[in-house]
Design a protein around this motif. Structure first.
Motif, PDB file in Angstrom:
ATOM      1  N   ILE A 188      89.778  88.221 -76.059  1.00 53.87           N
ATOM      2  CA  ILE A 188      89.575  88.122 -74.611  1.00 53.87           C
ATOM      3  C   ILE A 188      88.168  88.571 -74.233  1.00 53.87           C
ATOM      4  CG2 ILE A 188      90.293  89.055 -72.376  1.00 53.87           C
ATOM      5  CD1 ILE A 188      93.187  89.033 -73.524  1.00 53.87           C
ATOM      6  N   SER A 189      87.692  89.649 -74.838  1.00 53.77           N
ATOM      7  CA  SER A 189      86.336  90.139 -74.552  1.00 53.77           C
ATOM      8  C   SER A 189      85.286  89.095 -74.914  1.00 53.77           C
ATOM      9  CB  SER A 189      86.062  91.436 -75.321  1.00 53.77           C
ATOM     10  OG  SER A 189      86.922  92.452 -74.898  1.00 53.77           O
ATOM     11  N   VAL A 190      85.451  88.472 -76.070  1.00 50.56           N
ATOM     12  CA  VAL A 190      84.505  87.427 -76.491  1.00 50.56           C
ATOM     13  C   VAL A 190      84.578  86.241 -75.532  1.00 50.56           C
ATOM     14  CG1 VAL A 190      83.995  85.751 -78.320  1.00 50.56           C
ATOM     15  CG2 VAL A 190      84.402  88.150 -78.910  1.00 50.56           C
ATOM     16  N   TRP A 191      85.781  85.839 -75.138  1.00 53.22           N
ATOM     17  CA  TRP A 191      85.918  84.717 -74.202  1.00 53.22           C
ATOM     18  C   TRP A 191      85.247  85.012 -72.873  1.00 53.22           C
ATOM     19  CZ3 TRP A 191      91.810  84.269 -75.343  1.00 53.22           C
ATOM     20  CH2 TRP A 191      91.990  83.631 -76.581  1.00 53.22           C
ATOM     21  N   LYS A 192      85.319  86.247 -72.425  1.00 57.42           N
ATOM     22  CA  LYS A 192      84.663  86.603 -71.155  1.00 57.42           C
ATOM     23  C   LYS A 192      83.147  86.486 -71.267  1.00 57.42           C
ATOM     24  CE  LYS A 192      88.247  89.362 -69.050  1.00 57.42           C
ATOM     25  NZ  LYS A 192      88.611  90.617 -68.414  1.00 57.42           N
ATOM     26  N   ILE A 193      82.601  86.939 -72.388  1.00 59.75           N
ATOM     27  CA  ILE A 193      81.157  86.793 -72.616  1.00 59.75           C
ATOM     28  C   ILE A 193      80.801  85.308 -72.640  1.00 59.75           C
ATOM     29  CG2 ILE A 193      79.316  87.108 -74.337  1.00 59.75           C
ATOM     30  CD1 ILE A 193      80.820  89.779 -75.100  1.00 59.75           C
ATOM     31  N   GLN A 194      81.608  84.528 -73.332  1.00 63.87           N
ATOM     32  CA  GLN A 194      81.356  83.097 -73.424  1.00 63.87           C
ATOM     33  C   GLN A 194      81.510  82.407 -72.076  1.00 63.87           C
ATOM     34  OE1 GLN A 194      84.088  81.989 -76.544  1.00 63.87           O
ATOM     35  NE2 GLN A 194      82.628  82.489 -78.169  1.00 63.87           N
ATOM     36  N   ALA A 195      82.490  82.823 -71.281  1.00 60.18           N
ATOM     37  CA  ALA A 195      82.694  82.224 -69.959  1.00 60.18           C
ATOM     38  C   ALA A 195      81.480  82.483 -69.063  1.00 60.18           C
ATOM     39  CB  ALA A 195      83.965  82.772 -69.310  1.00 60.18           C
ATOM     40  N   GLN A 196      80.925  83.688 -69.128  1.00 55.53           N
ATOM     41  CA  GLN A 196      79.723  83.985 -68.344  1.00 55.53           C
ATOM     42  C   GLN A 196      78.561  83.117 -68.807  1.00 55.53           C
ATOM     43  OE1 GLN A 196      79.380  86.190 -65.555  1.00 55.53           O
ATOM     44  NE2 GLN A 196      77.628  84.814 -65.456  1.00 55.53           N
ATOM     45  N   MET A 197      78.458  82.945 -70.112  1.00 58.16           N
ATOM     46  CA  MET A 197      77.397  82.096 -70.666  1.00 58.16           C
ATOM     47  C   MET A 197      77.555  80.650 -70.171  1.00 58.16           C
ATOM     48  SD  MET A 197      76.641  81.181 -74.666  1.00 58.16           S
ATOM     49  CE  MET A 197      78.233  80.340 -74.792  1.00 58.16           C
ATOM     50  N   VAL A 198      78.782  80.126 -70.184  1.00 63.66           N
ATOM     51  CA  VAL A 198      79.031  78.762 -69.699  1.00 63.66           C
ATOM     52  C   VAL A 198      78.646  78.657 -68.228  1.00 63.66           C
ATOM     53  CG1 VAL A 198      80.846  77.071 -69.172  1.00 63.66           C
ATOM     54  CG2 VAL A 198      80.802  78.209 -71.408  1.00 63.66           C
ATOM     55  N   SER A 199      79.013  79.645 -67.442  1.00 59.66           N
ATOM     56  CA  SER A 199      78.666  79.653 -66.022  1.00 59.66           C
ATOM     57  C   SER A 199      77.149  79.648 -65.830  1.00 59.66           C
ATOM     58  CB  SER A 199      79.290  80.880 -65.352  1.00 59.66           C
ATOM     59  OG  SER A 199      79.010  80.892 -63.980  1.00 59.66           O
ATOM     60  N   ASP A 200      76.449  80.443 -66.641  1.00 56.91           N
ATOM     61  CA  ASP A 200      74.989  80.488 -66.557  1.00 56.91           C
ATOM     62  C   ASP A 200      74.368  79.147 -66.954  1.00 56.91           C
ATOM     63  OD1 ASP A 200      75.124  83.128 -65.714  1.00 56.91           O
ATOM     64  OD2 ASP A 200      74.654  83.960 -67.693  1.00 56.91           O
ATOM     65  N   ALA A 247      96.454  84.516 -71.443  1.00 58.35           N
ATOM     66  CA  ALA A 247      95.104  85.079 -71.397  1.00 58.35           C
ATOM     67  C   ALA A 247      94.070  83.983 -71.163  1.00 58.35           C
ATOM     68  CB  ALA A 247      94.797  85.830 -72.697  1.00 58.35           C
ATOM     69  N   LEU A 248      94.265  82.816 -71.789  1.00 63.91           N
ATOM     70  CA  LEU A 248      93.355  81.690 -71.584  1.00 63.91           C
ATOM     71  C   LEU A 248      93.326  81.273 -70.122  1.00 63.91           C
ATOM     72  CD1 LEU A 248      94.128  79.248 -74.531  1.00 63.91           C
ATOM     73  CD2 LEU A 248      92.041  80.517 -74.139  1.00 63.91           C
ATOM     74  N   LEU A 249      94.498  81.106 -69.544  1.00 63.80           N
ATOM     75  CA  LEU A 249      94.552  80.665 -68.144  1.00 63.80           C
ATOM     76  C   LEU A 249      93.991  81.710 -67.196  1.00 63.80           C
ATOM     77  CD1 LEU A 249      97.895  78.685 -67.968  1.00 63.80           C
ATOM     78  CD2 LEU A 249      95.557  77.818 -67.947  1.00 63.80           C
ATOM     79  N   GLU A 250      94.282  82.968 -67.454  1.00 65.39           N
ATOM     80  CA  GLU A 250      93.729  84.030 -66.604  1.00 65.39           C
ATOM     81  C   GLU A 250      92.209  84.022 -66.664  1.00 65.39           C
ATOM     82  OE1 GLU A 250      95.052  86.296 -64.394  1.00 65.39           O
ATOM     83  OE2 GLU A 250      96.779  84.984 -64.603  1.00 65.39           O
ATOM     84  N   LEU A 251      91.688  83.759 -67.845  1.00 69.22           N
ATOM     85  CA  LEU A 251      90.246  83.734 -68.033  1.00 69.22           C
ATOM     86  C   LEU A 251      89.606  82.609 -67.244  1.00 69.22           C
ATOM     87  CD1 LEU A 251      87.776  84.846 -69.665  1.00 69.22           C
ATOM     88  CD2 LEU A 251      88.303  83.072 -71.328  1.00 69.22           C
ATOM     89  N   VAL A 252      90.176  81.417 -67.308  1.00 68.05           N
ATOM     90  CA  VAL A 252      89.539  80.274 -66.683  1.00 68.05           C
ATOM     91  C   VAL A 252      89.899  80.084 -65.220  1.00 68.05           C
ATOM     92  CG1 VAL A 252      89.251  79.059 -68.849  1.00 68.05           C
ATOM     93  CG2 VAL A 252      91.250  78.600 -67.466  1.00 68.05           C
ATOM     94  N   VAL A 253      90.925  80.764 -64.737  1.00 65.04           N
ATOM     95  CA  VAL A 253      91.269  80.653 -63.323  1.00 65.04           C
ATOM     96  C   VAL A 253      90.128  81.197 -62.469  1.00 65.04           C
ATOM     97  CG1 VAL A 253      92.801  81.565 -61.533  1.00 65.04           C
ATOM     98  CG2 VAL A 253      93.756  80.590 -63.603  1.00 65.04           C
TER      99      VAL A 253
END
Length: 187
Positions: free
Chosen positions: A66-78, A8-14
């Motif tokens: 996974i849902s929290v990581w997706k929110i966090q990934a969008q925040m990092v991107s922003d 799940a981590l790798l899928e998220l960051v890929v």
């Protein structure tokens, strides 16, 4: 479960999410607003998904993470975009921002200090997989604690929501630190 978390981590960051944010003059103010909004979203999602009691609650642990990581990934991107660093945001930087506060020692081979700058090195997919597996070991303990909180639904939901809020703010601090020290060259 550890392998599932690593996958799940790798899928998220890929797939690094796109950002609609533009480089800003008052980056700190905008980062603050974005991080608080993301922390509130992560808190609500985590608390909501942790409400099912008992064994049903165990089924929501991984989707919640996974849902929290997706929110966090969008925040990092922003945050990267606000610093004019969106083009430099890759898998390694995303992993660093999302999980550095979980285990800083795991990232010592990926991140180096060059004067006042923090540089996250590029790595092979095999190295990323090994890192994700190590992180997943740390996160498995978190998942077990979250699963245990499902036995006291309302109290557990408040605790899980509060932790998601705090964790999201830690991710924002990691991203802010990384991208403010990685100034674009030539400008």
């Amino acid at each position: 479960m550890r392998a599932q978390i690593a996958h799940a981590l790798l899928e998220l960051v890929v797939q690094v999410p796109e950002s609609s944010e533009k480089a800003a003059n008052d980056v700190a103010l905008r980062v603050h607003a974005i991080s608080r909004k993301a922390a509130r979203q992560a808190s609500m999602v985590a608390a909501g998904l942790s409400l099912p009691p008992g064994w049903m609650g165990w089924l929501t642990v991984l989707p919640e993470m996974i849902s929290v990581w997706k929110i966090q990934a969008q925040m990092v991107s922003d945050i990267a975009a606000l610093h004019g660093q969106q083009s430099r945001l890759g898998k390694e930087q995303m992993l660093y921002c999302l999980f550095k506060h979980v285990s800083a020692q795991l990232f010592r081979d990926f991140a180096v200090r060059a004067g006042e700058r923090v540089v996250v090195r590029s790595s092979t997919m095999k190295a990323l997989e090994a890192l994700a597996l190590q992180i997943s070991g740390k996160l498995l303990g978190t998942a077990l604690r979250k699963g245990a909180s499902r036995w006291v639904p309302l109290v557990g939901a408040v605790g899980v929501g509060a932790y998601a809020y705090y964790d999201t703010l830690q991710v924002a601090k990691n991203a802010q630190y990384l991208f403010q020290t990685q100034r674009p060259t030539g400008g």
